[in-house]
Scaffold this active site. Structure first.
Site, PDB file in Angstrom:
ATOM      1  N   GLU A  60       0.801  -1.229   0.000  1.00 43.62           N
ATOM      2  CA  GLU A  60       0.000   0.000   0.000  1.00 43.62           C
ATOM      3  C   GLU A  60       0.830   1.273   0.000  1.00 43.62           C
ATOM      4  OE1 GLU A  60      -0.721  -2.658   1.849  1.00 43.62           O
ATOM      5  OE2 GLU A  60      -2.739  -3.219   1.199  1.00 43.62           O
ATOM      6  N   HIS A 129     -11.749  -4.844   8.133  1.00 45.98           N
ATOM      7  CA  HIS A 129     -12.291  -4.654   6.780  1.00 45.98           C
ATOM      8  C   HIS A 129     -13.635  -3.918   6.807  1.00 45.98           C
ATOM      9  CE1 HIS A 129      -9.294  -7.675   5.642  1.00 45.98           C
ATOM     10  NE2 HIS A 129      -9.596  -7.516   4.379  1.00 45.98           N
TER      11      HIS A 129
END
Lengths: 325, 343
Positions: A60, A129
């Site tokens: 990321e 999540h």
């Protein structure tokens, strides 16, 4: 009227933007061959080729950092983080780099990039999540922040965001992708303006993203009880349209702020404080907040559902605000 | 026979050393903005050698010890010192200072005060060059401290995976702030790390600026063709970490030995051997000292930013939307490159 899913509206917005601007490059985890974890970028690889729709490693910091560097040198990257929870891994590139480059460098260098991601609850995806991390973005000067609540806004906001000169964080909601909405781009307000999703005189709900839908449902139920609730959809959290909010607040005198992010130091705290400071003499009651509980999101569907505002809990808060409980 | 290349390289080294001396004077006179001044004395040869090997179109990012690199790439010392002094006439209108200096026109994509923070940007720049077909390379300069940052390895991986025109340059001055390299790094085999990603790797001394330039030119030629590379250039940081740091964590003998590895003296000796006279060299010193004195005076005398400017540059000024692709590219970097049918 034409209908479209939130997902298809996003894809159409991306596709048309890429057709108009040959410097847009999509970078991200599973955006190409897989078509996006939530299917938003499906088909774009086939249309634009693998140079321009690029699968990245699950990495990321470089994903966002490379987008920053590419934006500084002529491309307009759209970086997709599969889940907003992963923003933590890219926080330096987002907060210390993308947001500050124009300022630190005295306005010489623009970073016209977009970071797309999705957040929120609704798929039992648990604590890593399912978060709603918009307050972190909103707390950082230098970033734009859009959070569309329906297909029309998904389309018009993504298209406009892809013409801006500064970094835009575009946060979608995982619970909206598959839903169909009336699709009418001509009806949408311009970038940076909130919209009145339902008009009413008795109290105002200030909300965005999926909470617009829940607020509208609660408002419909309240109408049956004779209470006319006005629902204001912020659409973008930066810019923040306090003008439209203020107008609604002064009309109704009662305000409920509804957000899915957790309560403490969240977006609802900021909105509530601003509304109070700017409208104190117009308020009949203190501003109320409905927000996510201050807990990590649990996996059990019943617990997850109860951890964020629901139609019923929003309705209960309106009753409280109207002193009808 | 006096080599013009040797003379030019020496002048660049000298300008950096003299500039850094003036930065110190600015600090002592209370004219610098804050205490964050990281001098690069002792590290001039890696800066000049690589910078001189780059083409005008190439871009770069630096770390918080990057005055020398920027100067070697053509920066105006007046505007640099004005920036370090927090003045409106500085490169960044007095908002960036020593640690955040940048200049779009010279391809300086920014100094960075986050260790390793600018490294991913050169990967993005490399992607721009690849997709927009710009024959340029982007170079990341950083210190040995950044060798322990994860983003370096994420960057190396992506640069190699996508075959981007990117060069990573580690200027190893032996210390990450006050911690010696061997106390911070489990392995000192930095080139092996880079090679394991498929990068071309090179380890060398940063004493001889001509050697650095020669190696960098060879490497950049490959890099320009899409073969990313890594250079580790060893040198010694003559002073402490920041201006006030007297480096009590360093052994005095070590410092004395380290300072013997002086790239300026090395190049001066070479020129004297080539037949440059002492009086000629003195005249160069005088000229450079005058240039930097003028810059220092400029920095001290030029005006403070007006207070309202603090609110400018957080976001772009309101542009007519939508902005054309062409005008954005112009503002980005390469007004001379036509997009054509890049896609």
């Amino acid at each position: 009227m034409k209908e479209m899913t939130y997902r298809d509206a996003l894809r159409l917005g991306l596709q048309e933007s890429m057709q108009a601007d040959p410097t847009i490059v999509i970078l991200g985890e599973e955006v190409g061959r897989y078509g996006g974890a939530y299917g938003v970028t499906k088909g774009l690889l086939q249309e634009f080729g693998e140079d321009w729709v690029r699968d990245t490693p699950i990495s990321e910091e470089i994903l966002v950092g490379a987008a920053v560097g590419a934006a500084m040198t002529g491309l307009r990257p759209v970086a997709e983080l599969m889940y907003v929870d992963f923003i933590t891994l890219a926080m330096d590139q987002l907060v210390n780099q993308a947001a500050k480059i124009r300022y630190m460098f005295g306005g010489q260098i623009s970073v016209p990039m977009m970071l797309r991601s999705q957040g929120g609850t609704g798929r039992s995806a648990a604590a890593q999540h399912s978060q709603s991390l918009e307050a972190w973005v909103m707390h950082t000067p230098g970033l734009h922040l859009a959070m569309p609540a329906d297909a029309t806004d998904a389309y018009v906001l993504i298209k406009h965001a892809l013409t801006l000169a500064d970094p835009v964080i575009f946060l979608e909601h995982k619970g909206l992708y598959a839903q169909s909405f009336p699709f009418n781009p001509e009806s949408a307000p311009p970038w940076g303006r909130a919209k009145i999703s339902r008009s009413g005189n008795d109290c105002s709900i200030i909300c965005y993203s999926r909470m617009v839908q829940r607020s509208l449902e609660a408002a419909a139920q309240m109408a049956e009880l004779g209470v006319q609730v006005e629902v204001v959809d912020l659409r973008t959290l930066h810019p923040l349209d306090m003008e439209t909010v203020t107008k609604s607040v002064r009309k109704t005198g009662r305000v409920l702020v509804v957000t899915e992010d957790c309560l403490t130091a969240g977006v609802s705290a900021e909105l509530s404080a601003r509304i109070t400071e700017e409208n104190f003499e117009y308020l009949e009651e203190p501003v109320l907040r409905m927000a996510g509980e201050d807990i990590p999101i649990p996996v059990a569907p019943a617990l997850e559902a109860a951890s964020v505002p629901t139609n019923e809990s929003i309705k209960q808060s309106i009753l409280k605000l109207m002193r009808k409980k | 026979m006096i080599s013009e290349n040797s003379r030019l390289l020496y002048l660049q080294l000298l300008r950096i050393r003299t500039f850094e001396d003036r930065v110190g004077e600015l600090f002592l006179q209370g004219g610098s903005a804050g205490t964050m001044l990281h001098l690069s004395i002792g590290e001039e040869a890696p800066a000049v050698g690589v910078a001189e090997a780059m083409e005008p179109r190439d871009s770069f990012t630096t770390h918080h010890r990057g005055h020398g690199i920027f100067l070697a790439r053509g920066a105006d010392p007046k505007r640099m010192l004005a920036e370090i002094a927090g003045k409106e006439a500085g490169y960044c209108r007095g908002k960036g200072g020593s640690m955040h200096i940048a200049d779009r026109k010279l391809g300086h994509l920014g100094a960075n005060a986050i260790v390793g923070g600018g490294i991913p940007h050169v990967v993005g720049a490399g992607l721009s060059y690849q997709l927009l077909k710009v024959p340029a390379v982007s170079v990341a300069f950083f210190g040995d401290g950044a060798m322990q940052q994860g983003n370096l390895y994420e960057s190396m991986n992506l640069a190699a995976l996508w075959k981007l025109p990117v060069l990573f340059v580690c200027i190893n001055n032996q210390y990450g702030m006050g911690t010696r390299l061997d106390q911070a790094s489990a392995s000192l085999e930095f080139v092996k790390r880079a090679e394991s990603f498929g990068l071309v790797g090179k380890e060398m001394s940063g004493l001889d600026v001509e050697e650095v330039k020669k190696e960098a030119m060879e490497i950049l030629e490959m890099t320009r063709e899409g073969k990313p590379a890594f250079m580790k250039i060893d040198c010694y940081r003559f002073h402490g970490h920041a201006r006030k740091d007297k480096s009590p964590y360093r052994d005095q003998n070590e410092e004395a030995e380290g300072r013997k590895k002086d790239p300026l003296k090395f190049q001066a000796d070479r020129l004297l051997e080539q037949g440059v006279s002492v009086s000629e060299m003195d005249s160069w010193h005088k000229k450079v000292a005058d240039e930097m004195d003028e810059a220092l005076n400029f920095a001290l005398e030029t005006q403070e930013p007006v207070l309202n400017s603090m609110f400018e540059d957080v976001y772009a000024p309101n542009l007519t939307h939508p902005e054309s692709v062409g005008s954005r590219i112009d503002r980005a970097l390469y007004s001379d490159i036509l997009l054509g049918d890049s896609r």
